[in-house]
Scaffold this motif. Structure first.
Motif, PDB file in Angstrom:
ATOM      1  N   ARG A  20       0.828  -1.200   0.000  1.00  0.00           N
ATOM      2  CA  ARG A  20       0.000   0.000   0.000  1.00  0.00           C
ATOM      3  C   ARG A  20       0.870   1.261   0.000  1.00  0.00           C
ATOM      4  O   ARG A  20       0.545   2.252  -0.669  1.00  0.00           O
ATOM      5  CB  ARG A  20      -0.943  -0.016   1.190  1.00  0.00           C
ATOM      6  N   GLU A  24      -0.328   3.085  -3.398  1.00  0.00           N
ATOM      7  CA  GLU A  24      -1.377   4.079  -3.217  1.00  0.00           C
ATOM      8  C   GLU A  24      -0.836   5.481  -3.484  1.00  0.00           C
ATOM      9  O   GLU A  24       0.321   5.774  -3.209  1.00  0.00           O
ATOM     10  CB  GLU A  24      -1.942   4.008  -1.795  1.00  0.00           C
ATOM     11  N   LYS A  71       1.563   2.380   6.961  1.00  0.00           N
ATOM     12  CA  LYS A  71       1.886   2.602   5.549  1.00  0.00           C
ATOM     13  C   LYS A  71       2.465   4.000   5.309  1.00  0.00           C
ATOM     14  O   LYS A  71       3.266   4.188   4.395  1.00  0.00           O
ATOM     15  CB  LYS A  71       0.675   2.357   4.661  1.00  0.00           C
TER      16      LYS A  71
END
Length: 157
Positions: A20, A24, A71
């Motif tokens: 992630r 992302e 993250k």
């Protein structure tokens, strides 16, 4: 035996939070020293203290054990080059903004155990092009000499 976050990071398997952090859409902005602002694709903003291992996100506050990184903390480490991106990671899956606003440069681990400067999204960054860059005038994926010389792009194999 329970493994630490650092040990898991060294293995061939990326943790879901690593995936992630790399894929992302997030923007990392330096605030001074080891402090960073991380804005996520949803528009949420979190403060990361990279030195002390702290983040203001709910995941860090309520879900993670001491020493585990969220993250956002992982994104800062990848973006600044503190952690190398495994060489086998698909470059097309990595967020093109990785490392765009920080002084450090993302690094990619290579098979000989070293690291190289990441090329993830490097072609999209006009701000780090040499003044004498003429990549746009060349055909195909062949870079200009100034970009090769400065380490911005590499020659095709």
């Amino acid at each position: 035996m329970q493994t630490t976050s650092a040990e898991r990071h060294e293995s061939n398997d990326l943790e879901q939070r690593d995936v992630r952090a790399l894929t992302e859409c997030m923007t990392v902005l330096p605030l001074g020293g080891d402090m960073y602002s991380v804005t996520t694709q949803s528009g949420s903003e979190y403060r990361v203290d990279a030195l002390e291992g702290r983040c203001t996100c709910p995941d860090k506050q309520y879900n993670l054990e001491d020493g585990e990184l969220c993250k956002h903390e992982r994104r800062v480490r990848f973006a600044t080059g503190q952690w190398a991106i495994p060489a086998w990671v698909d470059a097309d899956e990595v967020d093109a903004q990785l490392g765009q606003h920080v002084e450090g440069t993302p690094k990619v681990a290579v098979t000989d155990g070293g690291v190289t400067l990441a090329e993830f999204g490097a072609d999209d960054r006009d701000d780090d092009r040499p003044e004498d860059c003429d990549c746009d005038e060349l055909s195909g994926n062949f870079p200009c000499w100034p970009c090769v010389r400065d380490g911005r792009r590499s020659l095709p194999e």
